[in-house]
Structure formats: structure tokens, C-alpha cells
Design a protein around this motif. Structure first.
Motif, mmCIF file in Angstrom:
data_model
loop_
_atom_site.group_PDB
_atom_site.id
_atom_site.type_symbol
_atom_site.label_atom_id
_atom_site.label_comp_id
_atom_site.label_asym_id
_atom_site.label_seq_id
_atom_site.Cartn_x
_atom_site.Cartn_y
_atom_site.Cartn_z
ATOM 1 N N LEU A 4 0.720 -1.388 -0.093
ATOM 2 C CA LEU A 4 0.140 -0.081 0.041
ATOM 3 C C LEU A 4 0.787 1.219 0.027
ATOM 4 N N LEU A 5 1.829 1.118 0.709
ATOM 5 C CA LEU A 5 2.745 2.488 0.888
ATOM 6 C C LEU A 5 3.432 2.750 -0.654
ATOM 7 N N ASN A 6 3.982 1.515 -1.206
ATOM 8 C CA ASN A 6 4.529 1.562 -2.317
ATOM 9 C C ASN A 6 3.491 2.298 -3.349
ATOM 10 N N TYR A 7 2.181 1.850 -3.452
ATOM 11 C CA TYR A 7 1.413 2.205 -4.426
ATOM 12 C C TYR A 7 0.865 3.777 -4.044
ATOM 13 N N LEU A 8 0.952 4.091 -2.850
ATOM 14 C CA LEU A 8 0.532 5.538 -2.586
ATOM 15 C C LEU A 8 1.747 6.384 -2.872
ATOM 16 N N PHE A 9 2.773 6.017 -2.774
ATOM 17 C CA PHE A 9 3.944 6.667 -3.310
ATOM 18 C C PHE A 9 4.371 7.035 -4.660
ATOM 19 N N THR A 11 1.642 6.826 -6.627
ATOM 20 C CA THR A 11 0.536 7.643 -7.071
ATOM 21 C C THR A 11 0.815 9.091 -6.834
ATOM 22 N N LEU A 12 1.550 9.389 -5.785
ATOM 23 C CA LEU A 12 2.075 10.749 -5.371
ATOM 24 C C LEU A 12 3.152 11.104 -6.282
#
Length: 94
Positions: A4-9, A11-12
């Protein structure tokens, strides 16, 4: 599999790059207080705003020097000044 953190990073990261490339300049300070003096410093041409002139010296060149490696590297690699401008906007976006 992306966490999830990699995906959020990611995306941002994409959002910041997209905004730096496609959003119009909403504040003239970005151009006249930073880009023009930095362009003048690196390329030896362009405008030098009165805040940076030796007569007034209200702004320090330190902030510009922090961002100058991006412009110097695009110049060294033979990219146009337009690529340098967008590379700087992407760097500032972070």
C-alpha cells in the motif's frame, strides 16, 4: 505485488510530475523571483530581478544555488532550456 505504501508513493510521484509539467504557472513569483535569476546565473542571460541585484541584495543566492545543479546538468547534457525549466519544476514539486 506492491504494498500500500509503495502504491501511494507511486501515485503521489506521478501526480507531482504531472502537475509540474501540465499545470500553468499560477504565481508570477515562481518565474520572476526564482526561474529568471537562476536562468541568469546559469546561462549568463535573462533578467535579474531587483531583489537579487547588488544594489539592494534583498534575496540570497543560496536558494538558487540549491536548485542550480538541475539546470546545470540539463545544460551539460545538451537539453534545451525548456527541458531545464520542466526539470526544475519537477524538482521543486517534491
Amino acid at each position: 505485488a506492491l504494498s500500500l505504501l509503495n502504491y501511494l508513493f507511486l501515485t503521489l510521484l506521478v501526480a507531482h510530475i504531472f502537475a509540474a509539467i501540465y499545470c500553468p504557472i499560477l504565481d508570477c513569483d515562481e518565474v520572476f523571483n526564482y526561474w529568471e535569476p537562476l536562468h541568469h546565473l546559469v546561462h549568463g542571460e535573462g533578467l535579474q530581478t531587483w531583489e537579487y541585484s547588488g544594489s539592494f541584495a534583498l534575496r540570497s543566492y543560496l536558494y538558487l544555488l540549491i536548485h542550480s545543479p538541475v539546470i546545470i546538468s540539463t545544460k551539460f547534457l545538451g537539453f534545451s532550456k525548456l527541458y531545464g525549466f520542466y526539470a526544475l519544476r519537477i524538482q521543486i514539486a517534491f
